[in-house]
Structures are given as structure tokens and as C-alpha cells.
Design a protein around this motif. Structure first.
Motif, mmCIF file in Angstrom:
data_model
loop_
_atom_site.group_PDB
_atom_site.id
_atom_site.type_symbol
_atom_site.label_atom_id
_atom_site.label_comp_id
_atom_site.label_asym_id
_atom_site.label_seq_id
_atom_site.Cartn_x
_atom_site.Cartn_y
_atom_site.Cartn_z
ATOM 1 N N LYS A 24 -51.352 -10.137 24.827
ATOM 2 C CA LYS A 24 -51.932 -11.469 25.004
ATOM 3 C C LYS A 24 -50.884 -12.532 25.277
ATOM 4 O O LYS A 24 -51.226 -13.629 25.730
ATOM 5 N N GLU A 25 -49.589 -12.227 25.030
ATOM 6 C CA GLU A 25 -48.557 -13.223 25.330
ATOM 7 C C GLU A 25 -48.462 -13.504 26.827
ATOM 8 O O GLU A 25 -47.917 -14.519 27.239
ATOM 9 N N TYR A 26 -49.026 -12.610 27.644
ATOM 10 C CA TYR A 26 -49.016 -12.808 29.088
ATOM 11 C C TYR A 26 -50.309 -13.437 29.605
ATOM 12 O O TYR A 26 -50.464 -13.638 30.806
ATOM 13 N N LEU A 27 -51.250 -13.709 28.697
ATOM 14 C CA LEU A 27 -52.578 -14.167 29.105
ATOM 15 C C LEU A 27 -52.881 -15.537 28.523
ATOM 16 O O LEU A 27 -52.535 -15.833 27.381
ATOM 17 N N ASP A 28 -53.532 -16.383 29.316
ATOM 18 C CA ASP A 28 -54.024 -17.665 28.819
ATOM 19 C C ASP A 28 -55.453 -17.543 28.302
ATOM 20 O O ASP A 28 -55.827 -18.191 27.326
ATOM 21 N N PHE A 29 -56.257 -16.739 28.965
ATOM 22 C CA PHE A 29 -57.639 -16.533 28.541
ATOM 23 C C PHE A 29 -58.197 -15.325 29.285
ATOM 24 O O PHE A 29 -57.604 -14.838 30.245
ATOM 25 N N SER A 31 -61.941 -13.881 31.099
ATOM 26 C CA SER A 31 -63.149 -14.440 31.693
ATOM 27 C C SER A 31 -63.976 -13.326 32.312
ATOM 28 O O SER A 31 -63.458 -12.257 32.639
ATOM 29 N N LEU A 60 -57.612 -14.593 21.494
ATOM 30 C CA LEU A 60 -57.739 -14.871 22.927
ATOM 31 C C LEU A 60 -59.004 -15.684 23.194
ATOM 32 O O LEU A 60 -60.070 -15.401 22.639
#
Length: 378
Positions: A24-29, A31, A60
């Protein structure tokens, strides 16, 4: 925007979500759109292509894609004026459900129209002053409550598993029908992946439904045995039948405290009320029955064998779509709003707001929990 798995797995959304959670450190959200099933009907129970509570538990944000066009948008710019009430009802439902679960949404606008005259049109879905006013009104409400701390309130937990798909001979997922049936019982419900069970606020839930947990390790069975007190636990079909290495009825017996056996194929059942109904959906192989060890039988096959039973606070139903007997057993589900079968009324969620959907404009209905009446606004 993870690749979706089509309509065969609308509950689960993605086969390996925890691979995303682990990075998740590479992801903003995350969808995704809604499933393209009956959940899109005006009276349907909405469903995301990801599991909202599991995303929250793993830190997240989920942004639902509001990709349901106004009714009649192909013939009318901004939708058919004669069906504007239906469009607004669906708009409210689809936007509010992720919000009351601690997440958000974004508005999709499909300007492409495939016709003999071309593949492009110049008008979008939301070019309607009434709809824009509604969107503004909802945004004002959401902005007001989004400044408050999110505190989850649901007390029914719906548990699904992705790992079991690697152990099954057929890939058919009919979980939506069970999910919808329980949602219409007037309960506040969270849905999570089995992998998140030990990380959730398990004490908060008064009822837990294990929808497709056919693969359980010895460690998982032991955890469930140690943590089931004080809540109703509902297990379906082959719960615990596989321990990742073999198929073993002893594992089901160990999990449920009842003796489960294989049974010959049956096509109908009878509930504790005496009402018969046909088994619908996927043909399950093998079929199971409860041989002994239960306190109360609530469901029987046509040949008289028990296929639904309770032992203390543990319930077992031998078919994954047997939901009818659950409706009448109020001791299983803690209802928050009164929901007769014909009402098509349900809670969208319970967070900083209680969001309720109903077909009955302006009608009073009661909350069994508080005894107070609730007004259903137009």
C-alpha cells in the motif's frame, strides 16, 4: 484500479487483494465500479467491486466509481424527466453506501454512444440541473460529516474467502443472493475477507456469517473455537471441509461441534415453519446433512434428513443459498429497522450516519432496537 473478475465474483472483487494491501505504500487509493447485476436495480442492494471494510482495516481508501447512468440517458440529456425520482434514489444510494462505510466515490461520465450515426455524443450523463443540485446537496452533507471521526457501528459480519477458489473444481460464485437476503433483514452489516478476521473488531459483532469459508487451517478453526462466545455464528455448506491438504469431514465436525455426513442429492427442503422450497442456484457436489450433535433442527431435506441445525450459538446450513429460514429466526440477526419481506427496505450502512433505503415514500417504520419510529423521506 484493480482488474475486476467479471460478474462471477461480485462480492470478492479481486482474487488477491492482500497483495495490494501488502504494497500500500505505492498506492493512494483503490477504485472500482459496481457489479453489473441486480444490485443496480432501483430496489437492489448495492455492491462494490471491492470489500470496503477490509480496505479500511488495511489502511487503504476505496473510491467507488459511480458509473450508473441516469434512467433514460440514451434518449434524454441528463436522463428522462419522467424517471428523475428513480435516478435520484439510485444516485443517493450509490454515493452514500461507500461514504457511511468510511470511504468515498467519484462520478463517471460516459460520453460515448455507439449508434449508426457515430460513436460520440456531446452531452454527458450529469447535464441536468436537478441532478447537479442533488449532487451538491449530498456533497454538503458528506463534507459536514467527513470532519467527524469515523466510528463503525455494524454488528453483523459477512465473511468471504478468496483462497477457496484455488481448491474448487468449479468457479461459480452466487454469494450476492445470500448477501442481499441478509441485508434485507434490517441489519447493519460489514463484509470482510477471511484473512482480516483476526484484525477486525470482532467483539463488536453480534452475528457472523461465514459465506464460503470452505478452506480453514487448524489454526483458524482453533481461533474460531476460542472467539465465538457471545455471538451467533452461521456456517454454510462445506465450511472447514478442506484443511489446505485434504478434504476431511472431521474438520467440519471439529469446527461445528456437530456430526456432518455426506448425503444423496436432494432438490428441495422444508423449514422449521413447515414451508417447503426448492434448492436453487448451483448444483453442489457433494451434499451434506447433519447426522447428530445438534440442539435444534430447523431445516430438513425432502427425505427427512436434517440439513440445517443449531448447537448453542453455532448454526449450520448445508446449502450456500439457504437464506429463507434465516429470515424467520430473529434470534440470529440483530435487526435495527423493521423489514417485512415485501418492504424491500434495508440499511445502506451504519457509520457516522445511518443510511436507509426504502421504496415507501414518507412512510413511518419502526426500529426493533429502540422502538422508535423512523420517517422515510421522499
Amino acid at each position: 484500479y484493480p482488474g475486476v473478475t467479471g460478474n462471477s465474483a461480485p462480492i470478492i472483487g479481486h482474487l488477491n487483494p492482500h497483495l495490494l494491501y501488502a504494497h500500500k505504500e505505492y498506492l493512494d487509493f483503490l477504485s472500482g465500479p459496481f457489479a453489473y447485476l441486480e444490485n443496480r436495480y432501483a430496489d437492489g442492494v448495492p455492491l462494490q467491486r471491492g470489500i470496503l471494510e477490509s480496505a479500511r482495516l488495511n489502511g487503504l481508501l476505496w473510491l467507488t466509481e459511480m458509473d450508473q447512468a441516469p434512467v433514460g440517458s440514451l434518449e434524454h440529456i441528463g436522463g428522462d424527466p419522467a424517471h428523475i425520482a428513480e435516478t435520484i434514489a439510485v444516485l443517493r444510494r450509490n454515493i452514500l453506501q461507500p461514504f457511511v462505510a468510511g470511504h468515498g466515490a467519484w462520478y463517471y461520465d460516459h460520453r460515448v454512444l455507439f449508434t449508426s450515426e457515430g460513436v460520440y455524443r456531446k452531452h454527458g450523463w450529469w447535464e441536468n440541473s436537478t441532478l447537479l443540485d442533488e449532487i451538491k446537496s449530498m456533497q454538503n452533507l458528506i463534507t459536514q460529516y467527513s470532519q467527524k471521526e469515523y466510528v463503525p457501528q455494524a454488528d453483523v459480519l459477512f465473511v468471504v474467502d478468496t483462497e477457496q477458489y484455488y481448491y474448487r473444481s468449479r468457479y461459480t460464485d452466487e454469494l450476492y443472493w445470500l448477501y442481499e437476503g441478509i441485508a434485507r433483514c434490517g441489519v447493519g452489516m460489514d463484509c470482510i475477507y477471511l484473512q482480516d478476521l483476526e484484525n477486525c473488531d470482532f467483539e463488536r459483532y453480534r452475528c457472523v456469517v461465514f459465506a464460503n469459508t470452505f478452506v480453514l487451517t487448524e489454526k483458524q478453526r482453533k481461533w474460531l473455537q476460542e472467539n465465538h462466545q457471545g455471538k451467533q455464528m452461521v456456517f454454510l455448506y462445506a465450511s472447514g471441509y478442506c484443511d489446505t491438504e485434504k478434504l476431511n469431514l472431521d474438520c467440519m465436525d471439529d469446527l461445528l461441534g456437530m456430526h456432518i455426513c455426506k448425503h444423496t442429492e436432494q432438490t428441495s427442503v422444508q423449514t422449521y415453519t413447515g414451508e417447503p422450497f426448492q434448492l436453487r442456484g448451483e448444483k453442489l457436489m457433494p451434499q451434506f446433512a447433519v447426522q447428530d450433535g445438534y440442539n435444534e433442527a430447523v431445516l430438513w431435506y425432502e427425505d427427512g434428513a436434517v440439513c440445517g441445525a443449531r448447537k448453542n450459538n453455532l448454526w449450520y446450513f448445508a446449502h450456500n443459498l439457504i437464506s429463507a429460514p434465516l429470515w424467520g429466526k430473529s434470534s440470529i440477526f440483530p435487526a435495527h429497522i423493521d423489514t417485512p419481506l415485501h418492504a424491500k427496505r434495508f440499511l445502506l450502512g451504519m457509520g457516522c450516519l445511518y443510511a436507509v433505503q426504502t421504496l415507501e415514500n414518507g412512510k413511518l417504520f419502526s426500529s426493533p432496537e429502540t422502538g422508535k419510529n423512523i420517517v422515510s423521506p421522499k
